[in-house]
Motif scaffolding. Structure first.
Motif, PDB file in Angstrom:
ATOM      1  N   LYS A 143     -39.123  19.960 -30.680  1.00  0.00           N
ATOM      2  CA  LYS A 143     -37.863  19.525 -31.264  1.00  0.00           C
ATOM      3  C   LYS A 143     -37.298  18.320 -30.499  1.00  0.00           C
ATOM      4  O   LYS A 143     -37.803  17.934 -29.461  1.00  0.00           O
ATOM      5  N   GLY A 144     -36.226  17.764 -31.053  1.00  0.00           N
ATOM      6  CA  GLY A 144     -35.536  16.654 -30.398  1.00  0.00           C
ATOM      7  C   GLY A 144     -36.113  15.293 -30.714  1.00  0.00           C
ATOM      8  O   GLY A 144     -35.685  14.282 -30.151  1.00  0.00           O
ATOM      9  N   GLN A 145     -37.051  15.228 -31.626  1.00  0.00           N
ATOM     10  CA  GLN A 145     -37.719  13.962 -31.915  1.00  0.00           C
ATOM     11  C   GLN A 145     -36.789  12.948 -32.573  1.00  0.00           C
ATOM     12  O   GLN A 145     -37.020  11.734 -32.471  1.00  0.00           O
ATOM     13  N   ARG A 146     -35.740  13.439 -33.225  1.00  0.00           N
ATOM     14  CA  ARG A 146     -34.819  12.517 -33.899  1.00  0.00           C
ATOM     15  C   ARG A 146     -33.732  11.994 -32.976  1.00  0.00           C
ATOM     16  O   ARG A 146     -32.898  11.192 -33.403  1.00  0.00           O
ATOM     17  N   SER A 147     -33.729  12.438 -31.729  1.00  0.00           N
ATOM     18  CA  SER A 147     -32.750  11.925 -30.770  1.00  0.00           C
ATOM     19  C   SER A 147     -32.945  10.427 -30.603  1.00  0.00           C
ATOM     20  O   SER A 147     -34.078   9.918 -30.651  1.00  0.00           O
ATOM     21  N   ARG A 148     -31.860   9.746 -30.377  1.00  0.00           N
ATOM     22  CA  ARG A 148     -31.913   8.290 -30.268  1.00  0.00           C
ATOM     23  C   ARG A 148     -32.796   7.866 -29.091  1.00  0.00           C
ATOM     24  O   ARG A 148     -32.670   8.386 -27.990  1.00  0.00           O
ATOM     25  N   ASN A 149     -33.699   6.928 -29.359  1.00  0.00           N
ATOM     26  CA  ASN A 149     -34.584   6.367 -28.333  1.00  0.00           C
ATOM     27  C   ASN A 149     -35.443   7.419 -27.642  1.00  0.00           C
ATOM     28  O   ASN A 149     -35.777   7.276 -26.458  1.00  0.00           O
ATOM     29  N   ALA A 150     -35.810   8.461 -28.380  1.00  0.00           N
ATOM     30  CA  ALA A 150     -36.646   9.503 -27.769  1.00  0.00           C
ATOM     31  C   ALA A 150     -38.118   9.123 -27.783  1.00  0.00           C
ATOM     32  O   ALA A 150     -38.824   9.329 -26.789  1.00  0.00           O
ATOM     33  N   LEU A 151     -38.606   8.576 -28.904  1.00  0.00           N
ATOM     34  CA  LEU A 151     -40.031   8.338 -29.069  1.00  0.00           C
ATOM     35  C   LEU A 151     -40.381   6.856 -28.967  1.00  0.00           C
ATOM     36  O   LEU A 151     -39.596   5.984 -29.343  1.00  0.00           O
ATOM     37  N   SER A 152     -41.576   6.594 -28.489  1.00  0.00           N
ATOM     38  CA  SER A 152     -42.090   5.232 -28.417  1.00  0.00           C
ATOM     39  C   SER A 152     -42.517   4.761 -29.806  1.00  0.00           C
ATOM     40  O   SER A 152     -42.522   5.533 -30.763  1.00  0.00           O
TER      41      SER A 152
END
Length: 462
Positions: A143-152
């Motif tokens: 979870k948490g993938q939609r957090s701002r600036n989480a993923l490259s």
């Protein structure tokens, strides 16, 4: 060659994997080329639905595809290929969503006439550049993938995975854990988190206790490894670039078991069961390792149709899903393995945007006998009738006060290319010309009023 590799080469298993403990070794090269044509035919028939917001296939579409794929999906109750195909054809601009349904683009219709290997190669390259989704989103347990600036950036990640696959020995099995070791210790790691702090935004079950930011709780295999499995299994595998050795995902990997909340999952992802991969000839071509591709020698299309004088078409042998879809597009399905061609069925096909030359070419290639003269006559007659009308699109109908004004406007040097006379007092203006037509009309000393039907609607609301 090891004993395990020999057993993999000897395995001849097909069909979806259904139960824990089952094992599959699936060559994908032939099936992918058959499935590509089936998917395009399903799009042409308007049978596939996708969300206009997410571009993802509906549950019903996933079910339709699972039923039509040459060997079914990889798992019976976990969509992989049936989820990937609608995204792949969108990424390759072969189909687009119109009113909730996937419809073939001109590029998609052209793809039906091209060698499948060339289309698949193009689809893979399109996916690497601008995929429809971030494949990591399919690891729903994290979870948490939609957090701002989480993923490259996803494009860089999938291109890294593609480079790692291209470096594998062609035609040899590679265990996924061995691939992971190579990627981890070279400059081929598809780093998921944008930075070290971003890893704290990813978690299992609970954002605080299950955070992956804690030391030792974001193992490479668990994060980058799962992303790699998703790209390999769902996209490279679906396109037929890789032969796959896989088991049921439940209990297949235990690299996430020490994480808080892990006891809630049998597997961290639907891709956990992928054990080994092998770059096949189609994969070598699509990955750019070779400049040409030769289909397997036994891939010729059998002539399994017989066209009767009464224009019934009988399937005398096994018929692929794609072939059945073509027949149903142009002929009525009147009995098991029997279709009938009529003027009504051909007109219906034309109405949906089909080309009669596709049908005649298909019959020439797949029928055991020459088409009877009655069929050629019927196709010719329907073709002539279809050419007698032209759809010029939606227009604004302008009524002039008298024929003289209509003639003045229709013959004006600036306006005559933007409208067509209809009778002696009306002008048809294509909607794409309406704005320009109105501005030039003002220069002639007249104004284009709002449509009376819209004015009536506004008045009724008042």
């Amino acid at each position: 060659m090891t004993a395990v590799q020999i057993l993999r080469d000897q395995a001849d298993e097909s069909g979806p994997l259904r139960e824990p403990g089952e094992h599959r070794v699936r060559p994908t090269e032939r099936d992918a080329q058959v499935d590509l044509r089936t998917v395009l035919q399903l799009c042409a028939a308007g049978q596939l639905r996708c969300s206009e917001r997410t571009m993802r296939p509906s549950a019903a579409t996933v079910g339709i595809l699972a039923d039509h794929l040459a060997s079914g999906d990889f798992y019976a109750h976990e969509p992989i290929a049936s989820f990937a195909w609608p995204l792949l054809v969108q990424a390759g601009s072969l189909a687009r969503i119109e009113q909730g349904r996937l419809q073939l683009t001109p590029k998609g219709r052209a793809a039906l006439k091209k060698p499948p290997a060339d289309v698949i190669r193009s689809l893979w390259q399109s996916w690497l550049r601008h995929a429809v989704i971030d494949e990591f989103n399919r690891i729903e347990a994290i979870k948490g993938q939609r957090s701002r600036n989480a993923l490259s950036a996803a494009a860089r990640r999938r291109q890294t995975v593609a480079a790692a696959v291209a470096a594998l020995p062609r035609g040899e099995w590679t265990d996924t854990d061995d691939l992971f070791d190579t990627m981890r210790h070279t400059d081929l790691s598809p780093t998921i988190a944008r930075n070290e702090m971003a890893m704290w935004k990813l978690y299992l079950v609970d954002a605080q206790y299950g955070s992956l930011g804690y030391d030792g709780f974001h193992r490479w295999e668990m994060v980058e490894g799962r992303y790699t499995l998703a790209v390999l299994f769902e996209y490279a595998g679906t396109l037929g670039l890789l032969d796959l050795d896989y088991v049921h995902p439940a209990g297949a990997r235990d690299d996430f078991r020490d994480n808080w909340g892990a006891d809630q999952f049998d597997a961290l992802s639907r891709y956990d069961g992928l054990q080994a991969i092998r770059v096949n000839d189609l994969g070598a071509y699509a990955l750019g390792l070779t400049d040409s591709y030769t289909p397997p020698a036994d891939d010729g299309e059998a002539r399994v149709l017989k066209i009767l004088p009464n224009l019934d078409i009988v399937a005398t042998g096994p018929l692929s899903a794609a072939d059945a879809l073509v027949l149903s597009a142009y002929a009525g399905h009147i009995a098991d393995r029997v279709w009938t061609v009529s003027a009504a069925s051909l007109l219906a096909a034309l109405h949906t945007g089909r080309d009669l030359s596709e049908f005649t070419t298909f019959l020439t290639r797949r029928a055991e006998n020459d088409p009877p003269a009655t069929l050629a006559g019927l196709v010719g007659d329907v073709t002539r009738r279809s050419a007698q009308l032209r759809n010029l699109g939606t227009v604004a109908l302008i009524e002039c006060a008298d024929p003289a004004l209509a003639a003045l406007i229709a013959n004006d040097r600036a306006l005559r290319g933007l409208c067509r006379p209809v009778g002696d007092r009306h002008l048809a203006v294509p909607l794409e010309n309406e704005l320009k037509f109105g501005k030039l009309l003002q220069k002639l000393g007249y104004v284009l009023p709002a449509p009376e039907i819209d004015a009536a609607k506004r008045q009724s609301r008042v």
